[in-house]
Design an enzyme around this catalytic site. Sequence first.
Site, PDB file in Angstrom:
ATOM      1  N   LYS A 278      62.547  94.607   0.589  1.00  0.00           N
ATOM      2  CA  LYS A 278      61.984  93.736   1.621  1.00  0.00           C
ATOM      3  C   LYS A 278      62.105  94.453   2.967  1.00  0.00           C
ATOM      4  O   LYS A 278      63.094  94.284   3.685  1.00  0.00           O
ATOM      5  CB  LYS A 278      62.750  92.410   1.674  1.00  0.00           C
ATOM      6  CG  LYS A 278      62.478  91.455   0.529  1.00  0.00           C
ATOM      7  CD  LYS A 278      61.132  90.777   0.656  1.00  0.00           C
ATOM      8  CE  LYS A 278      61.061  89.903   1.891  1.00  0.00           C
ATOM      9  NZ  LYS A 278      59.702  89.310   2.064  1.00  0.00           N
TER      10      LYS A 278
ATOM     11  N   ASP B 274      60.858  90.184   7.734  1.00  0.00           N
ATOM     12  CA  ASP B 274      60.373  89.063   6.930  1.00  0.00           C
ATOM     13  C   ASP B 274      61.469  88.584   5.990  1.00  0.00           C
ATOM     14  O   ASP B 274      61.923  89.319   5.123  1.00  0.00           O
ATOM     15  CB  ASP B 274      59.148  89.516   6.130  1.00  0.00           C
ATOM     16  CG  ASP B 274      58.715  88.502   5.089  1.00  0.00           C
ATOM     17  OD1 ASP B 274      58.912  87.294   5.329  1.00  0.00           O
ATOM     18  OD2 ASP B 274      58.168  88.919   4.057  1.00  0.00           O
TER      19      ASP B 274
ATOM     20  N   TYR C 243      51.234  73.975  13.965  1.00  0.00           N
ATOM     21  CA  TYR C 243      52.196  75.076  14.084  1.00  0.00           C
ATOM     22  C   TYR C 243      51.431  76.313  14.531  1.00  0.00           C
ATOM     23  O   TYR C 243      50.578  76.822  13.804  1.00  0.00           O
ATOM     24  CB  TYR C 243      52.861  75.286  12.726  1.00  0.00           C
ATOM     25  CG  TYR C 243      53.931  76.346  12.684  1.00  0.00           C
ATOM     26  CD1 TYR C 243      54.995  76.338  13.577  1.00  0.00           C
ATOM     27  CD2 TYR C 243      53.908  77.341  11.709  1.00  0.00           C
ATOM     28  CE1 TYR C 243      55.994  77.291  13.514  1.00  0.00           C
ATOM     29  CE2 TYR C 243      54.903  78.295  11.633  1.00  0.00           C
ATOM     30  CZ  TYR C 243      55.940  78.273  12.539  1.00  0.00           C
ATOM     31  OH  TYR C 243      56.929  79.223  12.467  1.00  0.00           O
TER      32      TYR C 243
ATOM     33  N   TYR D 183      62.181  71.448   4.255  1.00  0.00           N
ATOM     34  CA  TYR D 183      60.851  72.016   3.986  1.00  0.00           C
ATOM     35  C   TYR D 183      60.965  73.337   3.227  1.00  0.00           C
ATOM     36  O   TYR D 183      60.343  73.544   2.185  1.00  0.00           O
ATOM     37  CB  TYR D 183      60.088  72.240   5.304  1.00  0.00           C
ATOM     38  CG  TYR D 183      58.804  73.010   5.098  1.00  0.00           C
ATOM     39  CD1 TYR D 183      57.653  72.364   4.679  1.00  0.00           C
ATOM     40  CD2 TYR D 183      58.757  74.389   5.284  1.00  0.00           C
ATOM     41  CE1 TYR D 183      56.480  73.065   4.454  1.00  0.00           C
ATOM     42  CE2 TYR D 183      57.594  75.101   5.065  1.00  0.00           C
ATOM     43  CZ  TYR D 183      56.459  74.436   4.653  1.00  0.00           C
ATOM     44  OH  TYR D 183      55.305  75.147   4.413  1.00  0.00           O
ATOM     45  N   HIS D 184      61.768  74.254   3.757  1.00  0.00           N
ATOM     46  CA  HIS D 184      61.844  75.581   3.164  1.00  0.00           C
ATOM     47  C   HIS D 184      62.598  75.586   1.844  1.00  0.00           C
ATOM     48  O   HIS D 184      62.483  76.532   1.060  1.00  0.00           O
ATOM     49  CB  HIS D 184      62.464  76.560   4.157  1.00  0.00           C
ATOM     50  CG  HIS D 184      61.630  76.733   5.390  1.00  0.00           C
ATOM     51  ND1 HIS D 184      61.869  76.011   6.537  1.00  0.00           N
ATOM     52  CD2 HIS D 184      60.549  77.507   5.642  1.00  0.00           C
ATOM     53  CE1 HIS D 184      60.968  76.342   7.437  1.00  0.00           C
ATOM     54  NE2 HIS D 184      60.167  77.241   6.929  1.00  0.00           N
TER      55      HIS D 184
ATOM     56  N   HIS E 193      61.164  85.706   4.099  1.00  0.00           N
ATOM     57  CA  HIS E 193      60.643  84.865   3.016  1.00  0.00           C
ATOM     58  C   HIS E 193      60.750  85.666   1.719  1.00  0.00           C
ATOM     59  O   HIS E 193      59.861  86.443   1.364  1.00  0.00           O
ATOM     60  CB  HIS E 193      59.202  84.464   3.292  1.00  0.00           C
ATOM     61  CG  HIS E 193      59.071  83.426   4.359  1.00  0.00           C
ATOM     62  ND1 HIS E 193      58.978  83.745   5.689  1.00  0.00           N
ATOM     63  CD2 HIS E 193      59.029  82.071   4.301  1.00  0.00           C
ATOM     64  CE1 HIS E 193      58.878  82.634   6.411  1.00  0.00           C
ATOM     65  NE2 HIS E 193      58.918  81.606   5.589  1.00  0.00           N
TER      66      HIS E 193
END
Length: 696
Positions: free
Chosen positions: A568, A572, A31, A195-196, A574
């Site tokens: 935040k 981003d 990646y 995945y996340h 996440h």
Amino acid sequence: MTEKDQTERPQIDLPPTERPQRDRPWVMRTYAGHSTAEASNALYRSNLAKGQTGLSVAFDLPTQTGYDPDSPMSRGEVGKVGVPVPHLGEMRKLFDSIPLTEMNTSMTINATAMWLLAMYQVVAEEQAGVPEGRATPEEVAAQLAGTTQNDIIKEYLSRGTYVFPPEHSLRLIGDMIAYTVHQIPKWNPINICSYHLQEAGATPTQELAYALCTAIAVLDQVKASGQVSEDDFEKVVGRISFFVNAGVRFVEEMCKMRAFVELWDEITRERYGVTDPKMRRFRYGVQVNSLGLTEAQPENNVQRIVLEMLGVTLSKDARARAIQLPAWNEALGLPRPWDQQWSLRLQQVLAFESDLLEYDDIFAGSTVVEAKVAELVASARAEIDRVQAMGGAIAAVESGYMKQALVSAHAARRARIESGEEVVVGVNKYETTEPSPLTADLDGAIMTADPQAESSAIASVEAWKAERDEDEVARALAALAEAAKTDTNLMLPTLAAARAGATTGEWAGTLREVFGEFRAPTGVSGAVGAASAGQAGADLSAVRDRVKATGEELAGNKGGRLRLLVGKPGLDGHSNGAEQVAVRARDAGFEVIYQGIRLTPEQIVAAAVAEDVHCVGLSILSGSHMELVPAVLEGLREAGMSDVPVIVGGIIPDSDARALAEQGVAAVYTPKDFGLTEIMGGIVDVIRKANGLTEG
């Protein structure tokens, strides 16, 4: 030795070595993408020369969320977590000298997936000579192979790069699937991405259930759109791929993959009537777990990555088709090319030096494996039924159910680590260590994105716009907007906009005007935290007492309860860390103000003023801290709130942490600071210090 000696020397007959025929290895990817298209192109060609067999493109956050580099929303984010691709010219540079009709390319792109696939196809056409008449667009499209991630539902739950409301996002996905099944038959138009979900704290049951509920929502959308005939629907099912996570509990993870295979076969056969076993095959790629990578003793991450890779390779009946591994130092910052090469070599040693690929499934008939798989299948079925009873994945997103479940699961995991119930070597056990030569120079152990990436990307957009036909662009975008108001498949007007020279921000902005935007539930208010789960312990009780006492001491100033703003800034998405801080702060007695992701520094300052907070906590994982944190500090000063302490958390190198402290940041927390209760105590300390209170 003479010729006579050679001829008289006795010959030794060695027995023939018969080795089983080896399976073909999985596609090996890294990646990658950063700074500029030119720099990323050089990295791709270097990785391919080292034996990488496919590309996995990381796009920067403005590209993923549909902004051009010159947008105020892009400040500090250009080129940080991936490569900026604001227009067709940059896409050309990204794949210069890489023949796309011969490549297998995975693109981690979701909200703007349709746009990036369109630009990818146009560049492939140009490489093949379509403009000169040497090939047709249809001939080129038929040769393209790869994957667009394109799973927007998990973006609402974990990664945060969504743009449009769920129903419109699902429409874009359905249009892409219908287009690719007819025009780009080798392309995987969606990677259902669990995945996340695991990165956000999902248990194996939740990862199985929520990913499969997403797949059901997508397939139902395609079926309802009427764009694919009954005869072609099996092809749609056959092109659905998955992108999963593999954690360090590799036996459980291997069983999870076998459960995925069993459940997917059942769903596609019983719900959708797919009769061809090949079309029911569970096709998946893997990025192994990044959640478990540690900043402390980061060399331990190598063995973690190997164990996680084994979980998705040992079982032939559920083996990954493509694997990309993180680097050992990703908890520290951006990996260097050498670090990525090390991860690639881990795959190559397993595939080519070991005998793994010479055997059938080595777990077939194992009673232990069969029992664990049956347990996971049963629990996942129950959770799938629960979500479907709510109206399906979209309804469970909009109600906040799935988000709350993930935040709660993550909170429970953090509590287990802090209590020592779940051992993390080098973090909460076996912390004594020899000095590591790998991290002797921490700033040199990671790669730094080009600080000029933002200015060069802005210049690129300006130059691009100066050379294009503005009238043609305007017509193409107007046609896109009109099509978006109907049931027309949006892939063709998107291709027209790409060929005309529209930018990423213009494409997304046009659809924002039609579809609107969306803010997903944070999941914090209804999440079960450590206190509610009975895992608070004496430490949290002590911090709670300090929070209450400090609030009472400040009662004459700002009121009796300490107020913490968790912000935040930037693009981003996440949000896992911010959510866990917010949940633990709530459990510690703070009044928590958390408004979710993607806020500008100005919005955070406005919230701090409106709520009259005692402390501002900023969470940034994209590397944009040196641009965004100073903007918040300056905004607070201008608002007359310079006395309010600011703390920052994220993947922040030591040199940057020192620079932030010099600018007035009260405390910096990085992944090595895993103790959330200790962090709560630290927040009380900085509030007391900022208000001139004695230790207490």
